[in-house]
Design a protein around this motif. Structure first.
Motif, short mmCIF file in Angstrom:
data_model
loop_
_atom_site.label_atom_id
_atom_site.label_comp_id
_atom_site.label_asym_id
_atom_site.label_seq_id
_atom_site.Cartn_x
_atom_site.Cartn_y
_atom_site.Cartn_z
N GLU A 1 -2.58 3.39 0.82
CA GLU A 1 -3.80 2.61 0.64
C GLU A 1 -3.56 1.10 0.78
OE1 GLU A 1 -6.32 4.50 0.46
OE2 GLU A 1 -5.52 6.38 -0.36
N GLY A 2 -2.31 0.67 0.71
CA GLY A 2 -2.02 -0.76 0.78
C GLY A 2 -2.46 -1.52 -0.46
N LEU A 3 -2.40 -0.87 -1.61
CA LEU A 3 -2.82 -1.51 -2.86
C LEU A 3 -1.64 -1.59 -3.82
CD1 LEU A 3 -6.19 0.39 -3.39
CD2 LEU A 3 -5.97 -2.06 -2.99
N MET A 4 -1.51 -2.72 -4.50
CA MET A 4 -0.44 -2.87 -5.49
C MET A 4 -0.95 -2.46 -6.87
SD MET A 4 2.55 -3.68 -4.77
CE MET A 4 3.47 -4.68 -5.93
N PRO A 5 -0.29 -1.51 -7.52
CA PRO A 5 -0.73 -1.10 -8.86
C PRO A 5 -0.66 -2.25 -9.86
CG PRO A 5 0.79 0.50 -7.93
CD PRO A 5 0.81 -0.71 -7.02
N GLY A 6 0.31 -3.17 -9.71
CA GLY A 6 0.44 -4.27 -10.65
C GLY A 6 1.61 -5.14 -10.29
N ARG B 1 1.52 6.51 -3.34
CA ARG B 1 0.39 6.67 -2.42
C ARG B 1 -0.42 5.38 -2.33
NH1 ARG B 1 -3.78 10.92 -0.41
NH2 ARG B 1 -5.36 9.43 0.23
N LEU B 2 -0.68 4.75 -3.50
CA LEU B 2 -1.47 3.52 -3.49
C LEU B 2 -0.79 2.45 -2.64
CD1 LEU B 2 -2.64 3.27 -7.22
CD2 LEU B 2 -4.10 3.64 -5.22
N VAL B 3 0.52 2.31 -2.82
CA VAL B 3 1.24 1.25 -2.10
C VAL B 3 1.39 1.61 -0.62
CG1 VAL B 3 3.45 0.03 -1.93
CG2 VAL B 3 2.49 0.56 -4.19
N ILE C 1 -1.87 -5.29 0.16
CA ILE C 1 -0.52 -5.59 0.64
C ILE C 1 -0.59 -5.96 2.13
CG2 ILE C 1 1.73 -4.54 1.14
CD1 ILE C 1 1.20 -2.77 -1.37
N GLU D 1 7.74 -5.22 -2.55
CA GLU D 1 6.37 -5.72 -2.37
C GLU D 1 6.06 -6.90 -3.28
OE1 GLU D 1 4.34 -5.27 -0.05
OE2 GLU D 1 5.28 -3.54 0.92
N GLU E 1 -4.01 -4.49 -8.24
CA GLU E 1 -4.11 -5.92 -8.00
C GLU E 1 -5.24 -6.17 -7.00
OE1 GLU E 1 -2.19 -8.57 -9.30
OE2 GLU E 1 -1.81 -6.94 -10.70
#
Lengths: 327, 480
Positions: free
Chosen positions: A150-155, A145-147, B480, A177, B476
């Motif tokens: 939300e467009g967020l990279m967990p790490g 879901r984050l990737v 993205i 990614e 991060e």
């Protein structure tokens, strides 16, 4: 506020949508689908990879495309939907209490109910992996879901524990990614994931799959810094002396799914301790007459196509139930 | 820091520090509450049994006994006033052997000496009828009516909030590393070079209290960190026990308990192990085994299979057999509140009172504020009637959107936990205040949505949200 409906479907993912549509096809009107998210489609909305629909549509679709087909079919009918709405309780008399921002608490009286709430992921807490409790540990679905939403990279440097399908899909996704995925660790001697996912998500990207190995300790104070993995014996117990340290800043867990049956329990529905889904004697009807269950709330499926096929049947039986009651 | 000169600087925003700040906020003296972490309640306060003890355990005549009894009384009163979750469910110390039976009689006598009300010795039948899931070996129990369970988080969030609303400045992320003297002020210097000055420094630094005292030339005590591991079980096991179930006390504390939590889960633990590293909050395989083996002596059907999360707390052991509370013998600018081990949570409100009393005795003239207000109300959507739910949703529609499905927590509650006094700044802060992410899915579903709400309310990018401050970033920095 009060509502009376013939069929209330709890959950607007693939199971709920297919069941609602089939009910309508079988001549039942006044059907309501209740969905907690702002959009219909359920977890398919975050599954942006292809591989869906080969059996049902004879073509390969992404998750959102697959969901959209059903959302489109639904919008061609008079089936009502309540999105952004959470069901708070369900009684054996088939009274649903739900809540949303515009209507407040809604009491829905229904002749039949179809449970389609899906499932949740097993967590680090349930696995009881010893160690610290830093940031950077996610279930694979949450990371997805984050990737994807939300467009967020967990790490950046990921290890995946468990080789369930979502974990395998996320190994590829994180790699695409720009993250490093150093390996997938599976406690069992073989992966529970689909063969095609092992090939397409791991082998094609050179990501190693370590079988009969599991995490025995988590390290790092603020953000995860690494895990200790160890080989396991035939009883799945870690073997002393086989420990090795694997550095990572992210740990994704793909260690199993559990049907979400808290509402079902509240309605007094019998739950199978093994599948964690409702006990259904025949026709997807639970131990409470007129309450049906389909999709991952009933049992955890590998393929959404199979969810759809079974949910169609559940919808048909629910329609039959209503007809038999009104005769 | 608006103006960084204070009459009192309280170091440590755990349960002791928060209640001291609360008590000081009743007066016109200028006070700040300094915390090294991103939030209040980050040390022993956040990871303990969350039991409000009746007071039969401490040795008669000790400060521990006195403040336990007074604390229990205050908790029962203030939790209502300040809307801190508390349920007076009563406790049982069960006897499994003949030796245990002697021990519980001793505790009973001690309780009477300490002035504990509502103590009774129960026989086997009475005990088992109260708690049918106890071991059939049970021979009887000491029942304490005034014991209960609370939210240990809100036991420090609430007083910190009231203190802040009444003028106390809460300074987060300020780790006191050094001091210097500037006339009548002591200047506290943080690890990042920031300064705060105060006439009197109140040392409520928990496991680090000995290090703070040393900065003032006081080496009269050493704090030993004692590790305790716990597990929390799914709330569908909530009927396993209905009281706090203790075994008779052992050398290293009150032993392993099984209890309902204030929220209806079951808590199992703690282990007790003295360690060297004050920040070592790792759980261990052995610790979890010990906790469950111990728990099964009381309640044989407790199972690891129902665990939803496990954690470790570090208790500050002062080694004097009593709380260490008073002006330092080495430096009269320093007031120590150290070695606040069990029953420190219960004693919290009484510690606040006692500290102010002692400072007043030393000659400081406290002037009461006219407008001190300790009323506090928290909306807990889940507990409201349908009519109340509709009323609050009509006022603020965000209360109609359930974000955490496991614990039924709404967007309105999450936003409120961030914006209210001494509010949450991170994921764990929200979790501790309103339980979003505290349930069986452990934030799997609501996590990203809680991140979004925190980011919105703090006006920061979602990628800046942390789990518990510092480097505990959730994702991060780059999108993205």
């Amino acid at each position: 506020m009060k509502m009376n409906v013939n069929v209330a479907v709890i959950g607007g993912g693939p199971a709920g949508l297919a069941a609602a549509l089939e009910c309508r096809k079988n001549g039942i009107d006044n059907i309501l689908v209740i969905e907690r998210d702002k959009q219909l489609g359920g977890i398919l909305n975050q599954c942006i990879h292809p591989g869906f629909g080969l059996h049902v549509f004879g073509e390969e679709l992404t998750g959102p495309e697959y969901a959209q087909r059903y959302i489109d079919m639904l919008s061609d009918t008079d089936i009502k939907t309540l999105t952004d709405t959470m069901v708070l309780s369900l009684t054996p008399q088939k009274v649903i209490r739900a809540v949303n921002t515009s209507l407040g608490v809604v009491e829905i009286h229904s002749k039949a109910v179809i449970l389609a709430m899906g499932c949740r992921e097993r967590t680090r807490g349930m696995l009881r992996i010893p160690g610290t409790r830093p940031a950077g540990i996610y279930t694979a679905g949450t990371a997805q879901r984050l990737v994807n939403i939300e467009g967020l990279m967990p790490g950046k440097n990921t290890v995946i524990l468990g080789s369930g399908d979502i974990g395998l899909i996320m190994a590829r996704r994180m790699t695409l990614e720009g993250a490093k995925v150093s390996g997938v660790y599976e406690i069992m001697p073989k992966s529970g994931g689909l063969k095609r996912n092992i090939v397409q998500c791991l082998n094609d990207f050179g990501i190693p799959l370590h079988l009969s190995k599991t995490a025995v300790e988590i390290h790092g104070r603020e953000r995860i810094e690494g895990i200790t993995v160890a080989a396991v014996d035939e009883n799945l117990s870690p073997i002393k002396g086989t420990e090795e340290y694997v550095e990572c800043d992210t740990l994704l867990l793909s260690v199993g799914l559990i049907p979400e049956n808290e509402l079902s329990r509240g309605a007094g529905i019998l739950i199978d301790p093994k599948t964690k889904g409702p006990v259904c004697e025949s026709g997807f009807e639970t131990s409470v007459p007129g309450i049906f269950a389909c999709g991952n709330v009933y049992k955890v499926y590998d393929l959404v196509d199979n969810v759809t096929k079974d949910s169609v049947l559940a919808g048909r039986y629910a329609a039959e139930y209503i007809r038999s009651k009104s005769e | 820091m608006k103006n960084n000169q204070f009459d009192f600087a309280v170091i440590g925003a755990g349960v002791s520090g928060a209640w001291i700040a609360y008590e000081l906020s009743k007066y016109t003296a200028k006070t700040c509450l300094i915390e090294k972490e991103n939030d209040v309640a980050m040390g022993a306060t956040k990871a303990n049994s969350a039991i409000i003890h009746a007071g039969y355990d401490p040795v008669p005549g000790t400060l521990m006994a006195k403040l336990n009894i007074r604390g229990n009384e205050l908790v029962r009163k203030l939790c209502k006033k300040m809307d801190i979750p508390f349920r007076q469910i009563g406790s049982l110390v069960i006897a499994l052997t003949e030796e245990d039976e002697a021990k519980i009689r001793e505790l009973y006598e001690r309780g009477l000496q300490n002035g504990v009300d509502g103590l009774r010795i129960l026989n086997k039948t009475e005990t088992l009828s109260l708690e049918p899931n106890l071991s059939p070996e049970v021979r009887g129990a000491l029942f304490a009516e005034t014991a209960g369970v609370c939210s240990s988080f809100e036991m420090s969030c609430a007083p910190a909030e009231v203190a802040e609303n009444n003028g106390v400045e809460l300074i987060r992320n300020f780790k006191v590393e050094n001091i210097r003297i500037n006339g009548e002020y002591t200047v506290l210097v943080s690890s990042s070079g920031q300064t705060v000055s105060a006439r009197t420094v109140i040392n409520a630094a928990g496991v680090h209290a000995d290090e703070i005292a040393k900065l003032f030339g006081d080496d009269s005590f050493i704090i030993t960190p004692r590790k305790g591991e716990y597990s929390i079980l799914d709330n569908n096991c909530g009927d396993l026990v209905h009281h706090v179930i203790f075994q008779p006390p052992v050398k290293f504390g009150k032993g392993i308990l099984v209890s309902q939590t204030v929220d209806g889960n079951i808590i199992v633990g703690p282990t007790a192990e003295n360690i060297d590293d004050k920040e070592n909050k790792a759980t261990t395989f052995e610790g979890q085994l010990t906790a469950f083996e111990g728990a099964r002596r009381s309640v044989p059907s407790v199972s690891e299979r129902d665990v939803i999360t496990s954690f470790t707390g570090i208790r500050p052991i002062g080694g004097k057999g009593d709380f260490i509370i008073g002006f330092s013998d080495f430096n009269n600018r320093l007031f120590n509140v150290a070695g606040i081990e069990s029953p420190g949570l219960t004693a919290g409100p009484a510690i606040g009172e006692y500290v102010v009393e002692k400072i007043a005795e030393s000659g400081f003239e406290f002037v009461a504020k006219e407008n001190f207000d300790n009323n506090r109300k928290v909306i807990r959507f889940k507990d409201l009637s349908d009519d109340e739910k509709n009323k609050i949703i009509a006022q603020n529609p965000l209360y109609g959107r359930v974000i955490c499905r496991c614990e039924t927590v709404t967007e309105g509650e999450i936003a409120d936990s961030v914006t209210r006094g001494a509010g949450a700044r991170d994921m764990d802060g929200v979790k501790r205040r309103v339980r979003a992410g505290m349930g069986r899915c452990q934030g799997g579903f609501c996590g990203p949505r809680v991140m979004e709400i925190i980011a919105r309310e703090l006006d920061i990018p979602m990628s800046e949200v942390t789990k518990f401050g510092g480097a505990s970033r959730m994702t991060e920095k780059e999108m993205i």
